[in-house]
Write a protein that holds these residues in place. Structure first.
Motif, PDB file in Angstrom:
ATOM      1  N   CYS A  99       0.862  -1.181   0.000  1.00  0.00           N
ATOM      2  CA  CYS A  99       0.000   0.000   0.000  1.00  0.00           C
ATOM      3  C   CYS A  99       0.894   1.225   0.000  1.00  0.00           C
ATOM      4  N   ASN A 100       0.740   2.097  -1.001  1.00  0.00           N
ATOM      5  CA  ASN A 100       1.659   3.213  -1.149  1.00  0.00           C
ATOM      6  C   ASN A 100       0.999   4.585  -1.048  1.00  0.00           C
ATOM      7  N   LEU A 101      -0.233   4.656  -0.565  1.00  0.00           N
ATOM      8  CA  LEU A 101      -0.900   5.935  -0.397  1.00  0.00           C
ATOM      9  C   LEU A 101      -0.785   6.353   1.064  1.00  0.00           C
ATOM     10  N   LYS A 102      -0.103   7.463   1.328  1.00  0.00           N
ATOM     11  CA  LYS A 102       0.159   7.885   2.708  1.00  0.00           C
ATOM     12  C   LYS A 102      -1.123   8.116   3.504  1.00  0.00           C
ATOM     13  N   ALA A 103      -2.174   8.587   2.852  1.00  0.00           N
ATOM     14  CA  ALA A 103      -3.419   8.887   3.555  1.00  0.00           C
ATOM     15  C   ALA A 103      -4.157   7.623   3.995  1.00  0.00           C
ATOM     16  N   ASP A 104      -3.791   6.474   3.450  1.00  0.00           N
ATOM     17  CA  ASP A 104      -4.454   5.212   3.765  1.00  0.00           C
ATOM     18  C   ASP A 104      -3.922   4.650   5.073  1.00  0.00           C
ATOM     19  N   LYS A 105      -4.820   4.091   5.887  1.00  0.00           N
ATOM     20  CA  LYS A 105      -4.405   3.520   7.187  1.00  0.00           C
ATOM     21  C   LYS A 105      -3.536   2.274   7.002  1.00  0.00           C
ATOM     22  N   ARG A 106      -3.559   1.685   5.784  1.00  0.00           N
ATOM     23  CA  ARG A 106      -2.739   0.495   5.498  1.00  0.00           C
ATOM     24  C   ARG A 106      -1.387   0.861   4.894  1.00  0.00           C
TER      25      ARG A 106
ATOM     26  N   VAL B  12       6.947 -14.626   3.082  1.00  0.00           N
ATOM     27  CA  VAL B  12       6.775 -13.330   2.431  1.00  0.00           C
ATOM     28  C   VAL B  12       7.561 -12.246   3.162  1.00  0.00           C
ATOM     29  N   ALA B  13       7.481 -12.227   4.495  1.00  0.00           N
ATOM     30  CA  ALA B  13       8.172 -11.187   5.267  1.00  0.00           C
ATOM     31  C   ALA B  13       9.687 -11.286   5.082  1.00  0.00           C
ATOM     32  N   GLY B  14      10.217 -12.500   5.094  1.00  0.00           N
ATOM     33  CA  GLY B  14      11.657 -12.694   4.924  1.00  0.00           C
ATOM     34  C   GLY B  14      12.125 -12.299   3.533  1.00  0.00           C
ATOM     35  N   LYS B  15      11.361 -12.700   2.506  1.00  0.00           N
ATOM     36  CA  LYS B  15      11.728 -12.354   1.133  1.00  0.00           C
ATOM     37  C   LYS B  15      11.645 -10.843   0.915  1.00  0.00           C
ATOM     38  N   TRP B  16      10.631 -10.220   1.528  1.00  0.00           N
ATOM     39  CA  TRP B  16      10.474  -8.772   1.408  1.00  0.00           C
ATOM     40  C   TRP B  16      11.642  -8.057   2.086  1.00  0.00           C
ATOM     41  N   ALA B  17      12.013  -8.505   3.279  1.00  0.00           N
ATOM     42  CA  ALA B  17      13.129  -7.875   4.005  1.00  0.00           C
ATOM     43  C   ALA B  17      14.444  -8.050   3.254  1.00  0.00           C
ATOM     44  N   ALA B  18      14.590  -9.134   2.490  1.00  0.00           N
ATOM     45  CA  ALA B  18      15.824  -9.395   1.743  1.00  0.00           C
ATOM     46  C   ALA B  18      15.861  -8.667   0.396  1.00  0.00           C
ATOM     47  N   SER B  19      14.711  -8.185  -0.067  1.00  0.00           N
ATOM     48  CA  SER B  19      14.672  -7.525  -1.381  1.00  0.00           C
ATOM     49  C   SER B  19      15.232  -6.103  -1.287  1.00  0.00           C
ATOM     50  N   ALA B  20      15.685  -5.586  -2.395  1.00  0.00           N
ATOM     51  CA  ALA B  20      16.234  -4.226  -2.439  1.00  0.00           C
ATOM     52  C   ALA B  20      15.169  -3.205  -2.051  1.00  0.00           C
ATOM     53  N   TRP B  21      13.945  -3.412  -2.506  1.00  0.00           N
ATOM     54  CA  TRP B  21      12.836  -2.509  -2.211  1.00  0.00           C
ATOM     55  C   TRP B  21      12.556  -2.505  -0.708  1.00  0.00           C
ATOM     56  N   GLY B  22      12.499  -3.692  -0.098  1.00  0.00           N
ATOM     57  CA  GLY B  22      12.252  -3.794   1.338  1.00  0.00           C
ATOM     58  C   GLY B  22      13.365  -3.173   2.157  1.00  0.00           C
ATOM     59  N   LYS B  23      14.615  -3.396   1.730  1.00  0.00           N
ATOM     60  CA  LYS B  23      15.765  -2.805   2.435  1.00  0.00           C
ATOM     61  C   LYS B  23      15.723  -1.284   2.351  1.00  0.00           C
ATOM     62  N   LYS B  24      15.339  -0.765   1.203  1.00  0.00           N
ATOM     63  CA  LYS B  24      15.266   0.686   1.018  1.00  0.00           C
ATOM     64  C   LYS B  24      14.233   1.299   1.959  1.00  0.00           C
ATOM     65  N   ILE B  25      13.063   0.666   2.058  1.00  0.00           N
ATOM     66  CA  ILE B  25      12.010   1.185   2.937  1.00  0.00           C
ATOM     67  C   ILE B  25      12.431   1.072   4.400  1.00  0.00           C
ATOM     68  N   ALA B  26      13.092  -0.036   4.777  1.00  0.00           N
ATOM     69  CA  ALA B  26      13.577  -0.195   6.149  1.00  0.00           C
ATOM     70  C   ALA B  26      14.616   0.875   6.473  1.00  0.00           C
ATOM     71  N   ARG B  27      15.498   1.166   5.518  1.00  0.00           N
ATOM     72  CA  ARG B  27      16.521   2.194   5.717  1.00  0.00           C
ATOM     73  C   ARG B  27      15.869   3.572   5.883  1.00  0.00           C
TER      74      ARG B  27
END
Length: 138
Positions: free
Chosen positions: A24-31, A91-106
């Motif tokens: 979910c990429n809309l900031k106004a959304d609760k999700r 899913v959580a592990g694969k997401w955390a290992a992906s470049a996109w997930g790492k970028k958001i975590a950073r």
């Protein structure tokens, strides 16, 4: 060329399908920032999404970004089956290992720094810059 050759070289493979994981990429959304799984497709603009800790709901495709991750589920499966499928697909592990997930975590880690932590980062950056300049000058 044969049709199968064309399908093998298709540049786009993040299709809207049952079991596809979306962010979910809309900031106004609760999700916002949550990983959601598409459980059913309503029409060409809206899908039914669900995830552990998220209420099953209809969401516009404009509010989500489709990921490469996919979960093997049945159409309109219940929450327990979805949670089990997400756990088995890691899913959580694969997401955390992906470049996109790492970028958001950073980005989240940087946004949650205290004033003193930001100061320490600035000092470390200054020291690193001085070392690089010294190495290049030599």
């Amino acid at each position: 060329p044969a049709l199968s050759d064309a399908l093998d070289t298709m540049p786009f493979n993040r299709n809207i399908e049952i079991g596809r994981v979306a962010l979910c990429n809309l900031k106004a959304d609760k999700r916002y920032g949550k990983l959601l799984v598409i459980v059913d497709i309503i029409d060409q603009n809206r899908v039914l999404v669900d995830a552990p800790g998220v209420k099953r709901d209809v969401i516009s495709l404009r509010r989500v970004a489709i990921t490469d991750l996919k979960v093997d589920i049945e159409r309109a499966c219940d929450g327990a089956a979805l949670e089990a499928a997400m756990k088995s697909a890691d899913v959580a592990g694969k997401w955390a290992a992906s470049a996109w997930g790492k970028k958001i975590a950073r980005q989240d880690a940087r946004a949650n720094l205290t004033d003193f932590e930001r100061f320490k980062v600035a000092v470390a950056r200054t020291k690193r810059s001085a070392l690089v300049k010294k190495a290049l000058a030599a």
